[in-house]
Scaffold this active site. Structure first.
Site, short mmCIF file in Angstrom:
data_model
loop_
_atom_site.label_atom_id
_atom_site.label_comp_id
_atom_site.label_asym_id
_atom_site.label_seq_id
_atom_site.Cartn_x
_atom_site.Cartn_y
_atom_site.Cartn_z
N ASP A 136 0.84 -1.20 0.00
CA ASP A 136 0.00 0.00 0.00
C ASP A 136 0.88 1.25 0.00
OD1 ASP A 136 -2.37 -1.46 0.09
OD2 ASP A 136 -2.41 -1.49 2.27
N CYS B 178 -7.69 0.62 -0.73
CA CYS B 178 -7.22 -0.75 -0.49
C CYS B 178 -8.14 -1.85 -1.06
CB CYS B 178 -7.04 -0.95 1.00
SG CYS B 178 -6.51 -2.60 1.46
N HIS C 76 -8.58 -8.02 3.11
CA HIS C 76 -9.35 -6.87 2.62
C HIS C 76 -10.00 -7.13 1.27
CE1 HIS C 76 -7.36 -3.67 5.39
NE2 HIS C 76 -7.60 -4.80 6.01
#
Length: 172
Positions: A52, A92, A147
């Site tokens: 990320d 994300c 996620h």
């Protein structure tokens, strides 16, 4: 029958302005059916690392004198490193759905992290990365934060995307 190379070439930096293939061309050109027919020992390992908020210059192998990334540099020397790969979404969960399904997140109703509670259609999951690789005879392992939208618990979510094994995440 297209044969997969037994030895990967020296590190390749893929740049859209060069003669190198785009990410889509690269992934489409992977001879997955041919690779499935070969013995497990002859298959190249495929490792996808998703970070990320990291751009391509944030590695010492990319010339960044402030960062020391010896393990990432080692992987870059023996694999493929994309300098101009773009995420399908800056957030994300939608970004991960884009990578795992090969679809724009908006096409499956994922535009923000809160949309992670929505179900991804089964027809989309049929061609998810893990399922595609398993169909080619690979063992699939997922590590780190998930996620991704899907059934709970997380193990069932990853199974829906085609991953056989989940490594532990000590942060959770």
């Amino acid at each position: 029958m297209i044969e997969a190379p037994t030895v990967l070439p020296a590190p390749t930096i893929v740049d859209p302005g060069s003669s190198h293939p785009s990410r889509r061309q690269f992934l489409t050109a992977l001879p997955l059916p041919a690779m499935a027919a070969r013995s497990r020992a002859a298959k190249p390992n495929i490792l996808v690392i998703l970070t990320d908020q990291q751009n391509s210059s944030m590695l010492s192998c990319a010339g960044n004198r402030w960062l020391k990334t010896p393990h990432m540099d080692s992987l870059a020397r023996s694999g493929v490193r994309f300098e101009r790969a773009y995420a399908t979404n800056p957030v994300c969960s939608p970004s991960r759905v884009g990578l795992m399904t090969g679809r724009m997140p908006s096409a499956v109703g994922m535009e923000c992290n809160e949309d992670g509670f929505k179900a991804v259609p089964e027809e989309v999951l049929q061609s998810a990365m893990g399922r595609t690789l398993r169909g080619a005879g690979y063992q699939t392992v997922y590590g780190g934060k998930v996620h991704l939208p899907g059934p709970k618990p997380v193990k069932d979510t990853l199974a829906a995307y085609g991953f056989e094994h989940l490594s532990s995440d000590e942060r959770q």
